[in-house]
Motif scaffolding. Structure first.
Motif, PDB file in Angstrom:
ATOM      1  N   ARG A  84      51.161  61.043  48.658  1.00 40.92           N
ATOM      2  CA  ARG A  84      51.821  61.378  47.402  1.00 40.92           C
ATOM      3  C   ARG A  84      51.974  60.084  46.600  1.00 40.92           C
ATOM      4  NH1 ARG A  84      50.560  65.468  49.181  1.00 40.92           N
ATOM      5  NH2 ARG A  84      51.732  67.426  49.411  1.00 40.92           N
ATOM      6  N   SER A  85      51.757  60.166  45.297  1.00 33.50           N
ATOM      7  CA  SER A  85      51.742  58.962  44.486  1.00 33.50           C
ATOM      8  C   SER A  85      52.955  58.864  43.577  1.00 33.50           C
ATOM      9  CB  SER A  85      50.461  58.896  43.650  1.00 33.50           C
ATOM     10  OG  SER A  85      50.256  57.573  43.201  1.00 33.50           O
ATOM     11  N   ILE A  86      52.973  57.798  42.798  1.00 35.72           N
ATOM     12  CA  ILE A  86      53.997  57.581  41.777  1.00 35.72           C
ATOM     13  C   ILE A  86      53.287  57.537  40.432  1.00 35.72           C
ATOM     14  CG2 ILE A  86      55.559  56.330  43.315  1.00 35.72           C
ATOM     15  CD1 ILE A  86      54.507  53.715  42.047  1.00 35.72           C
ATOM     16  N   ASP A  87      54.061  57.617  39.378  1.00 36.70           N
ATOM     17  CA  ASP A  87      53.497  57.572  38.043  1.00 36.70           C
ATOM     18  C   ASP A  87      52.743  56.261  37.825  1.00 36.70           C
ATOM     19  OD1 ASP A  87      53.380  58.749  35.300  1.00 36.70           O
ATOM     20  OD2 ASP A  87      54.342  56.847  34.819  1.00 36.70           O
ATOM     21  N   GLY A  88      51.524  56.373  37.326  1.00 33.75           N
ATOM     22  CA  GLY A  88      50.750  55.169  37.025  1.00 33.75           C
ATOM     23  C   GLY A  88      49.807  54.721  38.112  1.00 33.75           C
ATOM     24  N   VAL A  89      49.845  55.359  39.283  1.00 34.53           N
ATOM     25  CA  VAL A  89      48.946  54.999  40.388  1.00 34.53           C
ATOM     26  C   VAL A  89      48.094  56.215  40.760  1.00 34.53           C
ATOM     27  CG1 VAL A  89      48.768  54.288  42.802  1.00 34.53           C
ATOM     28  CG2 VAL A  89      50.492  53.250  41.327  1.00 34.53           C
ATOM     29  N   ASN A  90      46.783  56.062  40.684  1.00 42.08           N
ATOM     30  CA  ASN A  90      45.847  57.129  41.056  1.00 42.08           C
ATOM     31  C   ASN A  90      45.555  57.006  42.548  1.00 42.08           C
ATOM     32  OD1 ASN A  90      43.497  58.732  41.560  1.00 42.08           O
ATOM     33  ND2 ASN A  90      42.999  58.651  39.381  1.00 42.08           N
ATOM     34  N   ILE A  91      46.275  57.803  43.342  1.00 45.30           N
ATOM     35  CA  ILE A  91      46.152  57.697  44.795  1.00 45.30           C
ATOM     36  C   ILE A  91      44.786  58.192  45.280  1.00 45.30           C
ATOM     37  CG2 ILE A  91      47.176  59.956  45.318  1.00 45.30           C
ATOM     38  CD1 ILE A  91      47.690  56.684  47.306  1.00 45.30           C
ATOM     39  N   TYR A  92      44.205  59.148  44.551  1.00 44.67           N
ATOM     40  CA  TYR A  92      42.889  59.662  44.944  1.00 44.67           C
ATOM     41  C   TYR A  92      41.844  58.547  44.869  1.00 44.67           C
ATOM     42  CZ  TYR A  92      38.538  62.326  44.897  1.00 44.67           C
ATOM     43  OH  TYR A  92      37.284  62.796  45.173  1.00 44.67           O
ATOM     44  N   GLU A  93      41.839  57.794  43.765  1.00 44.59           N
ATOM     45  CA  GLU A  93      40.859  56.710  43.610  1.00 44.59           C
ATOM     46  C   GLU A  93      41.093  55.618  44.652  1.00 44.59           C
ATOM     47  OE1 GLU A  93      38.161  56.564  41.821  1.00 44.59           O
ATOM     48  OE2 GLU A  93      38.531  58.537  40.939  1.00 44.59           O
ATOM     49  N   LYS A 121      59.285  62.561  49.349  1.00 45.86           N
ATOM     50  CA  LYS A 121      60.643  62.006  49.420  1.00 45.86           C
ATOM     51  C   LYS A 121      60.613  60.495  49.652  1.00 45.86           C
ATOM     52  CE  LYS A 121      62.831  65.979  49.126  1.00 45.86           C
ATOM     53  NZ  LYS A 121      63.673  66.301  47.951  1.00 45.86           N
ATOM     54  N   VAL A 122      59.743  60.047  50.550  1.00 39.96           N
ATOM     55  CA  VAL A 122      59.649  58.612  50.845  1.00 39.96           C
ATOM     56  C   VAL A 122      59.128  57.861  49.612  1.00 39.96           C
ATOM     57  CG1 VAL A 122      58.545  56.871  52.310  1.00 39.96           C
ATOM     58  CG2 VAL A 122      59.337  59.028  53.308  1.00 39.96           C
ATOM     59  N   SER A 123      58.151  58.457  48.935  1.00 43.86           N
ATOM     60  CA  SER A 123      57.592  57.863  47.726  1.00 43.86           C
ATOM     61  C   SER A 123      58.662  57.689  46.652  1.00 43.86           C
ATOM     62  CB  SER A 123      56.450  58.743  47.206  1.00 43.86           C
ATOM     63  OG  SER A 123      55.893  58.212  46.043  1.00 43.86           O
ATOM     64  N   GLU A 124      59.502  58.710  46.497  1.00 41.77           N
ATOM     65  CA  GLU A 124      60.603  58.633  45.523  1.00 41.77           C
ATOM     66  C   GLU A 124      61.606  57.544  45.908  1.00 41.77           C
ATOM     67  OE1 GLU A 124      62.448  62.470  45.244  1.00 41.77           O
ATOM     68  OE2 GLU A 124      60.573  63.454  44.699  1.00 41.77           O
ATOM     69  N   ALA A 125      61.910  57.459  47.203  1.00 36.50           N
ATOM     70  CA  ALA A 125      62.929  56.508  47.670  1.00 36.50           C
ATOM     71  C   ALA A 125      62.516  55.056  47.441  1.00 36.50           C
ATOM     72  CB  ALA A 125      63.217  56.742  49.152  1.00 36.50           C
ATOM     73  N   PHE A 126      61.226  54.747  47.621  1.00 38.59           N
ATOM     74  CA  PHE A 126      60.784  53.352  47.559  1.00 38.59           C
ATOM     75  C   PHE A 126      59.929  53.031  46.330  1.00 38.59           C
ATOM     76  CE2 PHE A 126      61.584  54.082  52.108  1.00 38.59           C
ATOM     77  CZ  PHE A 126      62.470  53.041  52.350  1.00 38.59           C
ATOM     78  N   VAL A 127      59.671  54.048  45.490  1.00 36.30           N
ATOM     79  CA  VAL A 127      58.798  53.885  44.312  1.00 36.30           C
ATOM     80  C   VAL A 127      57.475  53.260  44.752  1.00 36.30           C
ATOM     81  CG1 VAL A 127      58.763  53.282  41.858  1.00 36.30           C
ATOM     82  CG2 VAL A 127      60.942  53.367  43.056  1.00 36.30           C
ATOM     83  N   ARG A 128      56.888  53.852  45.764  1.00 34.38           N
ATOM     84  CA  ARG A 128      55.603  53.408  46.293  1.00 34.38           C
ATOM     85  C   ARG A 128      54.754  54.637  46.614  1.00 34.38           C
ATOM     86  NH1 ARG A 128      57.626  49.381  44.966  1.00 34.38           N
ATOM     87  NH2 ARG A 128      57.782  47.345  45.972  1.00 34.38           N
ATOM     88  N   PRO A 129      53.432  54.589  46.363  1.00 34.48           N
ATOM     89  CA  PRO A 129      52.569  55.646  46.889  1.00 34.48           C
ATOM     90  C   PRO A 129      52.731  55.680  48.404  1.00 34.48           C
ATOM     91  CG  PRO A 129      51.329  54.141  45.488  1.00 34.48           C
ATOM     92  CD  PRO A 129      52.668  53.527  45.710  1.00 34.48           C
ATOM     93  N   THR A 130      52.757  56.878  48.980  1.00 35.65           N
ATOM     94  CA  THR A 130      53.064  57.008  50.410  1.00 35.65           C
ATOM     95  C   THR A 130      52.065  57.927  51.098  1.00 35.65           C
ATOM     96  OG1 THR A 130      55.422  56.630  50.028  1.00 35.65           O
ATOM     97  CG2 THR A 130      54.826  57.748  52.064  1.00 35.65           C
TER      98      THR A 130
END
Length: 669
Positions: A387-396, A361-370
């Motif tokens: 949790r990530s956003i489209d285009g960002v590989n949070i695992y890496e 939810k926080v990631s969606e609100a701010f368009v930031r990986p959280t």
């Protein structure tokens, strides 16, 4: 809000294939385009996709070790050996347990089910749990075990036979179980790799019972939807067949839960499972014990099932409240992190079973990986989820700082980690540096994907019926989202106590009905690019669009109203908030003097937007946000009254006032 609108990736847009599918299948070219875009490019593949049936279930004995697994299970039953099915605490793990528990009971086995506690045991097997199972003849894992090398070794030391069934990615070193059933194992011969844990359990049920295993396909379908595995290939067949069973002859526990959670639904579809049933089943393992969910799915006593269903609904309500609390606290804490490219927050009292949902939810609100973390029973140690956003590989991104973690794992869109508190500040700093080095600012703009652009004149019941042939919808076969560009939104009306709105979407003098949930009528724009899904309204049998996104440039009135709402509700402004909204005494004086002139000359405005435009002309650098702050402060100290009728009228009162009489001024100063 203005979105970057992008069409979903098109696997094929070959015109000749589209024409061929349309002609051979008797469908519109729009539907044929959808099939090609999703990689279904031959007539035969399309026929299979549009008509999932039992023939599309693979032979379970295509698993390399399946015959040996069946022999070991049957031998253990024959010698009256004790079997333990060891599961997981989510909907997939509990469903998998319920399938094999019932199958083995049917075969007269001495069987028990062990479900770990999220807080006490964590995910997967633990040495402590294995030791408690001493005396077990056969340990059979479901939805876990593929990474548990030491735990499986300990089970074998204690004299247990071991069968690991799982669907997660395989590590370089596999546990030395007697047999492994995992479609992702490197040397596995099974032709389909995307089964969930309960899907694998269902294949074992098929191997043991043959056609009789179809009695449990609704449990496999529930888990397949809940675990967000691709609804393609064999999974699509499992879900289609399972949903038919849920709607005709369901598992008694699923029936009890559906009766309580969604009594008015005529049909249970994949979306009902995903958004209504699965969250209630998952709530048990998140904040209580997964045993409640397992018993619901494996018991048959009607009165007990009613109580279990009620308990799950209550747990889900509790989960929603806890989640909302974490989300609200996190949003309040974000502050200066709005300027960074990743959000990392932690509190000792945050529930580690909830933080993953809240991070989304926080990631969606701010368009930031959280990344959100909560405290554990071990002092100074935090566990959480990313949790990530489209285009960002949070695992890496997280893996680049692997030296800080006690435990870590995940994939491109989500991850889990355990870390000592002493390392958190350094981790946050390094993650921000990593994001700045690897990702441009454009990645952090809000993006909305759609399947195809349509004209309102294209939308009709026949097209919607064709789109519905792509059901069941889910991961990798999402609901069809259409875009109507530059639409005029007419006849906007509030519904549901003004929590939602209905309207007409007009374009080129043709219109279609629309509805949006969770948005007040006043917030619906008059002109926008509109994205949503299509359905036929059951009340009037007319087509409508359920809108999920309006993409538009906010008017000055909308900017002013939005800022005003935020200023009034913000409990603890961050430094960034203060920079955006706060006005110094000199600026407030300028606003007052200009509005006094307006009042004296009896000038009125069409709306708040016109008032903002007027003030911006006379005060350099004044934004709608600062004007909202100024008018609220002047109103609070009794110098300004804004009267609304058919127009906006300004009333200014003379006299001296102390700005500190304004609670808003004090809060932001």
């Amino acid at each position: 809000m203005k979105y970057v609108l992008k069409q979903k990736p098109q696997i094929s847009d070959d015109r000749s294939l589209i024409v061929e599918l349309s002609k051979e299948l008797g469908i519109s070219q729009m539907t044929a385009r959808l099939l090609c875009a999703r990689g279904i490019v031959t007539v035969e593949a399309a026929r299979l996709f549009l008509n999932p049936d039992v023939s599309q279930l693979n032979d379970p004995f295509l698993f390399r070790d399946m015959r040996d697994v069946v022999s070991m299970i049957k031998h253990t039953i024959a010698v009256k050996g004790k079997i333990c099915v060891y599961g997981d605490y989510d909907a997939d793990g509990t469903s998998a347990c319920a399938i094999l528990y019932q199958v083995l009971k049917k075969m007269q086995a001495k069987v028990e089910c062990f479900l770990p506690d999220r807080m006490e045991h964590g995910y997967g097997l633990s040495i402590e749990s294995i030791e408690k199972l001493k005396g077990t003849e056969l340990l059979l894992t479901v939805d876990c075990g593929i990474t548990n090398v030491a735990e499986i070794a300990r089970a074998r030391e204690l004299g247990m036979k071991t069968i690991v069934t799982d669907h997660h990615e395989c590590p370089p070193v596999l546990p030395k179980a007697d047999f492994i059933i995992n479609p992702k194992c490197p040397e596995e011969t099974y032709p389909y790799h995307d089964l969930c844990g309960a899907g694998v359990a269902f294949k074992i049920a098929q191997a043991l019972l043959g056609k009789d295993a179809l009695a449990y396909i609704d449990l496999a379908a529930l888990a397949t939807i809940a675990d967000i595995v691709p609804l393609q290939g064999e999974n699509r067949a499992i879900v289609a067949l399972g949903l038919k069973k849920i709607n005709s002859d369901p598992n008694p526990g699923i029936a009890a839960l559906a009766a309580l959670a969604c009594p008015k639904r005529n049909e249970i579809d994949a979306q009902t499972v995903s958004f209504v049933l699965a969250p209630r089943i998952n709530a048990a393992g998140r904040i209580s014990t997964a045993r409640i969910a397992f018993e619901l799915l494996s018991d048959t006593n009607e009165s007990k099932l009613e109580q279990l269903a009620k308990q799950l609904c209550e747990l889900n309500t509790d989960r929603q409240k806890r989640q909302e609390k974490v989300v609200n606290e996190a949003i309040e804490m974000v502050g200066d992190a709005k300027d960074g490219k990743i959000i990392l927050l932690y509190r000792k009292d945050w529930d580690i079973g909830i933080v993953g949902l809240a991070a989304s939810k926080v990631s969606e609100a701010f368009v930031r990986p959280t990344v959100l973390l909560g405290g554990t029973e071990t002092d100074g140690v935090f566990t959480g989820s990313a949790r990530s956003i489209d285009g960002v590989n949070i695992y890496e991104a997280l893996k680049s700082q692997a030296q800080f973690y006690e435990k870590f794992g995940g994939h491109s869109g989500a991850a889990g980690l355990t870390i000592k508190e002493d390392n958190l500040k350094q981790l946050a700093s390094r993650l921000n540096s990593y994001m700045n080095e690897h990702y441009e600012d454009d990645v952090f703009r809000p993006v909305k994907y759609y399947d195809m652009e349509v004209k309102t004149g294209d939308i009709g019941n026949k097209l919607i019926e064709e789109f519905d042939r792509l059901r069941p919808f889910g991961h990798k076969n999402e609901q069809v989202e259409v875009l109507v560009k530059r639409a005029s939104i007419r006849d906007i009306r509030p519904i549901g106590e003004d929590k939602h709105a209905k309207f007409r979407i007009e374009e080129n003098k043709r219109s279609v009905n629309g509805v949006v949930f969770g948005m007040q009528a006043a917030d619906v724009p008059s002109v926008a690019d509109v994205v949503g899904v299509l359905n036929v309204n059951s009340f009037d049998n007319k087509p409508q669009m359920i809108v999920n996104t309006f993409s538009f440039d906010e008017t000055l009135k909308q900017q002013y109203d939005k800022a005003k709402r935020y200023i009034e509700t913000c409990a603890s402004p961050s430094d960034v908030d203060k920079e955006i909204y706060f006005c110094e005494r000199e600026t407030l004086l300028q606003v007052y003097v200009i509005l006094k002139g307006v009042s004296d000359q009896k000038i009125s405005f069409l709306d708040e937007g016109a008032m903002v435009a007027f003030l911006k002309k006379y005060v350099d650098g004044l934004s709608a946000s600062k004007i909202a702050f100024g008018t609220l402060v002047l109103s609070q100290i009794g110098l300004l009254e804004i009267q609304k009728s058919d127009r906006i009228h300004i009333m200014i009162k003379n006299g001296k006032r102390d700005l500190l009489e304004s609670a808003i001024y004090q809060k932001f100063s």
